[in-house]
Design a protein around this motif. Structure first.
Motif, PDB file in Angstrom:
ATOM      1  N   LEU A 120       0.887  -1.221  -0.030  1.00 28.85           N
ATOM      2  CA  LEU A 120      -0.096  -0.101  -0.020  1.00 28.85           C
ATOM      3  C   LEU A 120       0.746   1.207  -0.061  1.00 28.85           C
ATOM      4  O   LEU A 120       0.251   2.311   0.263  1.00 28.85           O
ATOM      5  CB  LEU A 120      -0.826  -0.096   1.190  1.00 28.85           C
ATOM      6  CG  LEU A 120      -1.940  -1.339   1.271  1.00 28.85           C
ATOM      7  CD1 LEU A 120      -2.701  -1.238   2.482  1.00 28.85           C
ATOM      8  CD2 LEU A 120      -2.737  -1.427   0.135  1.00 28.85           C
ATOM      9  N   SER A 121       2.166   1.163  -0.181  1.00 30.12           N
ATOM     10  CA  SER A 121       3.056   2.154  -0.430  1.00 30.12           C
ATOM     11  C   SER A 121       2.749   3.136  -1.323  1.00 30.12           C
ATOM     12  O   SER A 121       3.021   4.355  -1.412  1.00 30.12           O
ATOM     13  CB  SER A 121       4.596   1.870  -0.125  1.00 30.12           C
ATOM     14  OG  SER A 121       4.776   1.088  -1.256  1.00 30.12           O
ATOM     15  N   MET A 122       2.450   2.785  -2.680  1.00 27.56           N
ATOM     16  CA  MET A 122       2.019   3.732  -3.926  1.00 27.56           C
ATOM     17  C   MET A 122       0.756   3.634  -3.952  1.00 27.56           C
ATOM     18  O   MET A 122      -0.189   2.638  -4.240  1.00 27.56           O
ATOM     19  CB  MET A 122       2.743   2.683  -5.068  1.00 27.56           C
ATOM     20  CG  MET A 122       4.229   2.850  -4.820  1.00 27.56           C
ATOM     21  SD  MET A 122       4.737   1.676  -6.381  1.00 27.56           S
ATOM     22  CE  MET A 122       4.458   3.207  -7.724  1.00 27.56           C
ATOM     23  N   VAL A 123       0.238   4.928  -3.766  1.00 24.47           N
ATOM     24  CA  VAL A 123      -1.172   5.250  -3.501  1.00 24.47           C
ATOM     25  C   VAL A 123      -1.997   5.480  -4.963  1.00 24.47           C
ATOM     26  O   VAL A 123      -3.084   5.885  -4.899  1.00 24.47           O
ATOM     27  CB  VAL A 123      -1.516   6.140  -2.608  1.00 24.47           C
ATOM     28  CG1 VAL A 123      -1.030   5.649  -1.142  1.00 24.47           C
ATOM     29  CG2 VAL A 123      -0.654   7.381  -2.994  1.00 24.47           C
ATOM     30  N   ASP A 124      -1.343   5.508  -5.916  1.00 21.01           N
ATOM     31  CA  ASP A 124      -1.931   5.838  -7.278  1.00 21.01           C
ATOM     32  C   ASP A 124      -1.324   4.794  -8.209  1.00 21.01           C
ATOM     33  O   ASP A 124      -0.526   4.151  -7.925  1.00 21.01           O
ATOM     34  CB  ASP A 124      -1.644   7.231  -7.703  1.00 21.01           C
ATOM     35  CG  ASP A 124      -0.508   7.616  -7.575  1.00 21.01           C
ATOM     36  OD1 ASP A 124       0.744   6.931  -7.394  1.00 21.01           O
ATOM     37  OD2 ASP A 124      -0.176   8.805  -7.561  1.00 21.01           O
ATOM     38  N   TRP A 125      -1.721   4.722  -9.603  1.00 21.21           N
ATOM     39  CA  TRP A 125      -1.515   3.802 -10.260  1.00 21.21           C
ATOM     40  C   TRP A 125      -1.644   4.626 -11.859  1.00 21.21           C
ATOM     41  O   TRP A 125      -2.471   5.078 -12.335  1.00 21.21           O
ATOM     42  CB  TRP A 125      -2.451   2.575 -10.412  1.00 21.21           C
ATOM     43  CG  TRP A 125      -1.929   1.423 -11.429  1.00 21.21           C
ATOM     44  CD1 TRP A 125      -1.144   0.517 -11.148  1.00 21.21           C
ATOM     45  CD2 TRP A 125      -2.465   1.385 -12.619  1.00 21.21           C
ATOM     46  NE1 TRP A 125      -1.032  -0.201 -12.255  1.00 21.21           N
ATOM     47  CE2 TRP A 125      -1.822   0.037 -12.977  1.00 21.21           C
ATOM     48  CE3 TRP A 125      -3.172   1.947 -13.663  1.00 21.21           C
ATOM     49  CZ2 TRP A 125      -1.919  -0.325 -14.647  1.00 21.21           C
ATOM     50  CZ3 TRP A 125      -3.333   1.373 -15.028  1.00 21.21           C
ATOM     51  CH2 TRP A 125      -2.616   0.302 -15.299  1.00 21.21           C
ATOM     52  N   HIS A 126      -0.450   4.559 -12.544  1.00 23.19           N
ATOM     53  CA  HIS A 126      -0.348   4.977 -13.814  1.00 23.19           C
ATOM     54  C   HIS A 126       0.597   4.161 -14.739  1.00 23.19           C
ATOM     55  O   HIS A 126       1.610   3.800 -14.293  1.00 23.19           O
ATOM     56  CB  HIS A 126       0.270   6.511 -13.619  1.00 23.19           C
ATOM     57  CG  HIS A 126      -0.381   7.668 -13.083  1.00 23.19           C
ATOM     58  ND1 HIS A 126      -1.471   7.927 -13.545  1.00 23.19           N
ATOM     59  CD2 HIS A 126      -0.211   8.028 -11.739  1.00 23.19           C
ATOM     60  CE1 HIS A 126      -2.049   8.928 -12.482  1.00 23.19           C
ATOM     61  NE2 HIS A 126      -1.422   9.011 -11.473  1.00 23.19           N
TER      62      HIS A 126
END
Length: 410
Positions: free
Chosen positions: A97-103
């Motif tokens: 859960l450390s990266m809170v967005d997705w691209h």
């Protein structure tokens, strides 16, 4: 040429082909005799010949798939296995859960300056995991969990390219038969679906849950779906690659061989189900509930096995029940593998098939030992990651055995 002859005129023409003239109905000297005219076939024979010419010719066998395609699929299955293991380590280190967005493209460039890292850390601080679990985390500690999740996502993109780019090359070269094209399209579609499903899983751990006092974690249902689709992708790639590279054995279709083949299929399904149940154990941290074996605490059947209502919820949401089910499935899988090995000893099998059966039993014994050790030692990360890798190895041995027992097409 005109020539006068006794009271009349004779017209002499030169012979065809520039030879000497034919005189008085005879052949010119030096010429071979004319070939006889071909004999005419009876009408019935002519009709038979015409029917044979018009009859459809037997279809040519389909071209064999080049071995390069099989080796590519085996390499892809290895890449998927690496993604599964890396995802397990990411879950064990609580980094998911450390990266809170997705691209798809933007996030491929990690933060480099101090300001970029602080901005990324501030985004993480707005979500429940930091507020409830990691409120005293430093930036250095955040970088570690961030790079763990970043590695998992980048490896997933590498897996996608490993499927799509060679598939396009083989398709253009004409190396894929029609059934293989359908299989390759399904595998590439499953890779894309796997990436979307991964982000859908992560989103479940970023949501605010005011009524929950539990630590933030992803949904065990979505985690099981994510792992299950990865196992399907891995199994399909490995099976197809083995089917291309390994020739089929001409086994006698006896009753014992048929039973062995069915037994192998059932054992493989049981191993797959056991590995999938491990996702619920990981999602609920059920490995930390009862750290004893063979009993769960002081009892064979714990008191809180059916504590939730309705009863069906316990199978997927009660950590005690989830661990109990995983134990039962693991013991059942080991028992099935042992029985399969003993049954195969009664049947004459090719050497390679015998090796597959023996390897399956060996890996099953190692996996049982790893599982018990992981439980008794309170789930240390290296041992738990090895246990998860062992489930893939066990599934691989089962698929290899199924490939060895394939029927030869008529």
């Amino acid at each position: 040429m005109l020539r006068a002859a006794r009271g009349g005129v004779r017209l002499l023409l030169p012979a065809r082909g520039g030879g000497a003239a034919e005189g008085r109905g005879g052949l010119a000297p030096g010429l071979p005799p004319a070939p006889p005219a071909p004999a005419r076939l009876p009408p019935q024979r002519c009709l038979q010949r015409r029917l044979l010419q018009q009859a459809p010719q037997p279809a040519a066998p389909p071209p064999a798939t080049p071995p390069a395609v099989g080796r590519w699929l085996l390499a892809c299955s290895g890449a998927v296995a690496g993604a599964v293991v890396l995802g397990g380590v990411t879950r064990l280190t609580e980094s998911g859960l450390s990266m809170v967005d997705w691209h798809l493209v933007k996030e491929m460039k990690p933060p480099r300056t101090q300001q970029e890292w602080e901005a990324e850390f501030q985004k993480y601080q707005q979500f429940p995991e930091f507020k409830i679990l990691n409120h005293d985390m430093t930036l250095t500690e955040f970088k570690f969990i961030w790079y763990m999740e970043y590695s998992h996502r980048m490896w997933g993109r590498v897996v996608g390219l490993a499927y799509v780019l060679p598939a396009a090359y083989f398709w253009r070269k004409g190396w894929l038969s029609r059934p293989m094209k359908g299989c390759v399209l399904a595998l590439c579609g499953l890779v894309c679906f796997q990436g979307l499903l991964g982000w859908y899983m992560v989103k479940s751990g970023l949501e605010e849950k005011p009524d929950s006092y539990d630590i933030p974690r992803v949904s065990q249902y979505r985690l099981a779906a994510h792992l299950g689709s990865a196992l399907v992708l891995y199994s399909a790639s490995l099976w197809t690659g083995l089917s291309v590279l390994l020739p089929r054995h001409k086994l006698p279709e006896t009753h014992q061989v048929l039973r062995l083949r069915q037994f192998a299929h059932g054992t493989t399904a049981l191993i797959f189900l056991t590995a999938l149940s491990g996702a619920f154990v990981a999602g609920l941290d059920a490995g930390l509930v009862y750290n004893s074996f063979p009993k769960m605490g002081e009892r064979w059947i714990p008191d809180d096995l059916l504590a939730f209502s309705p009863v069906l919820r316990n199978i997927f949401e009660n950590p005690t029940t989830v661990q109990f089910d995983h134990r039962i499935l693991g013991i059942a899988s080991a028992t099935a593998v042992t029985a399969l090995y003993l049954f195969s000893r009664k049947i004459p099998l090719p050497r390679r098939t015998r090796m597959a059966v023996t390897s399956l039993l060996t890996v099953a014994c190692m996996q049982v030992g790893l599982g018990i050790s992981t439980l008794l030692l309170y789930v240390p990360t290296p041992l738990a990651a090895t246990h998860q890798s062992g489930s893939l190895a066990l599934l691989s041995m089962a698929l290899w055995l199924m490939s060895e027992l394939r029927r030869v097409p008529k």
